[in-house]
Design a protein around this motif. Structure first.
Motif, PDB file in Angstrom:
ATOM      1  N   ALA A   1       0.748  -1.017   0.043  1.00  0.00           N
ATOM      2  CA  ALA A   1       0.018  -0.016  -0.001  1.00  0.00           C
ATOM      3  C   ALA A   1       0.810   1.314  -0.083  1.00  0.00           C
ATOM      4  O   ALA A   1       1.964   1.243   0.664  1.00  0.00           O
ATOM      5  CB  ALA A   1      -0.567  -0.134   1.141  1.00  0.00           C
ATOM      6  N   ASP A   2       0.472   2.178  -0.634  1.00  0.00           N
ATOM      7  CA  ASP A   2       1.275   3.622  -0.784  1.00  0.00           C
ATOM      8  C   ASP A   2       1.253   4.340   0.658  1.00  0.00           C
ATOM      9  O   ASP A   2       2.309   4.874   1.047  1.00  0.00           O
ATOM     10  CB  ASP A   2       0.353   4.535  -1.683  1.00  0.00           C
ATOM     11  N   ARG A   3       0.116   4.104   1.528  1.00  0.00           N
ATOM     12  CA  ARG A   3       0.269   4.910   2.781  1.00  0.00           C
ATOM     13  C   ARG A   3       0.040   4.057   4.044  1.00  0.00           C
ATOM     14  O   ARG A   3      -0.865   4.126   4.534  1.00  0.00           O
ATOM     15  CB  ARG A   3      -0.996   6.002   2.831  1.00  0.00           C
TER      16      ARG A   3
ATOM     17  N   GLU B   1      -6.367  -0.940  -3.199  1.00  0.00           N
ATOM     18  CA  GLU B   1      -6.559  -0.085  -4.421  1.00  0.00           C
ATOM     19  C   GLU B   1      -6.610   1.417  -4.096  1.00  0.00           C
ATOM     20  O   GLU B   1      -6.120   2.267  -4.692  1.00  0.00           O
ATOM     21  CB  GLU B   1      -7.729  -0.508  -5.224  1.00  0.00           C
ATOM     22  N   GLU B   2      -7.228   1.787  -2.968  1.00  0.00           N
ATOM     23  CA  GLU B   2      -7.118   3.077  -2.285  1.00  0.00           C
ATOM     24  C   GLU B   2      -5.870   3.776  -1.966  1.00  0.00           C
ATOM     25  O   GLU B   2      -5.704   4.694  -1.893  1.00  0.00           O
ATOM     26  CB  GLU B   2      -8.177   3.274  -1.467  1.00  0.00           C
ATOM     27  N   GLY B   3      -4.822   2.679  -1.761  1.00  0.00           N
ATOM     28  CA  GLY B   3      -3.730   2.798  -1.456  1.00  0.00           C
ATOM     29  C   GLY B   3      -3.443   2.759   0.123  1.00  0.00           C
ATOM     30  O   GLY B   3      -2.394   3.453   0.620  1.00  0.00           O
TER      31      GLY B   3
END
Length: 145
Positions: free
Chosen positions: A21-23, A107-109
């Protein structure tokens, strides 16, 4: 087997979300929560595999039993199979929703069990109240008292 696969897949996705995940949060609290939930899904998946294996072993015993005893064993074996099939169908549906939620969060990060930041919804201050209409626009009944 589908329930076992969905459980194991969810366990892997929750743990992997910490890394892909990005965050993703790096706090120890989030790490332990994610690992604990992954452990629960892993245990549920292994339990489902074990139940499936035991039921297959019982089925093999019934098939190799003598014909006189086979019908009696099959009658007692049918009820647990029906209960497990019904419960497994409901479990598979619930697990499919959980896995789709895992995918949506990634998908939301975000990692699956990380609180997302609040969304801003317009101005943060309340709008001022509108002033009353001018006197000449007021109705005659509202000008009294």
């Amino acid at each position: 087997m589908l329930a076992a696969l969905l459980c194991l897949f969810s366990a892997v996705m929750i743990t992997a979300s910490l890394f892909i995940a990005d965050r993703a949060s790096r706090s120890p609290e989030i790490l332990w929560i994610s690992l604990a939930v992954s452990g629960v899904f892993l245990a549920a998946g292994l339990l489902a595999v074990g139940v499936q294996g035991r039921m297959a072993a019982i089925d093999a015993i019934i098939r190799h039993a003598d014909p006189a005893r086979r019908s009696d064993l099959a009658r007692h074996h049918r009820a647990p199979i029906l209960f497990l099939a019904g419960g497994g169908a409901v479990l598979c549906l619930a697990l499919a929703v959980i896995v789709s939620g895992d995918f949506a969060r990634i998908e939301e990060g975000f990692a699956v069990y990380v609180r997302s930041p609040p969304q801003r919804q317009g101005p943060t201050t309340r709008p001022a109240m509108a002033p009353p209409p001018p006197r000449f626009l007021r109705s005659p009944s509202s000008s009294r008292g």
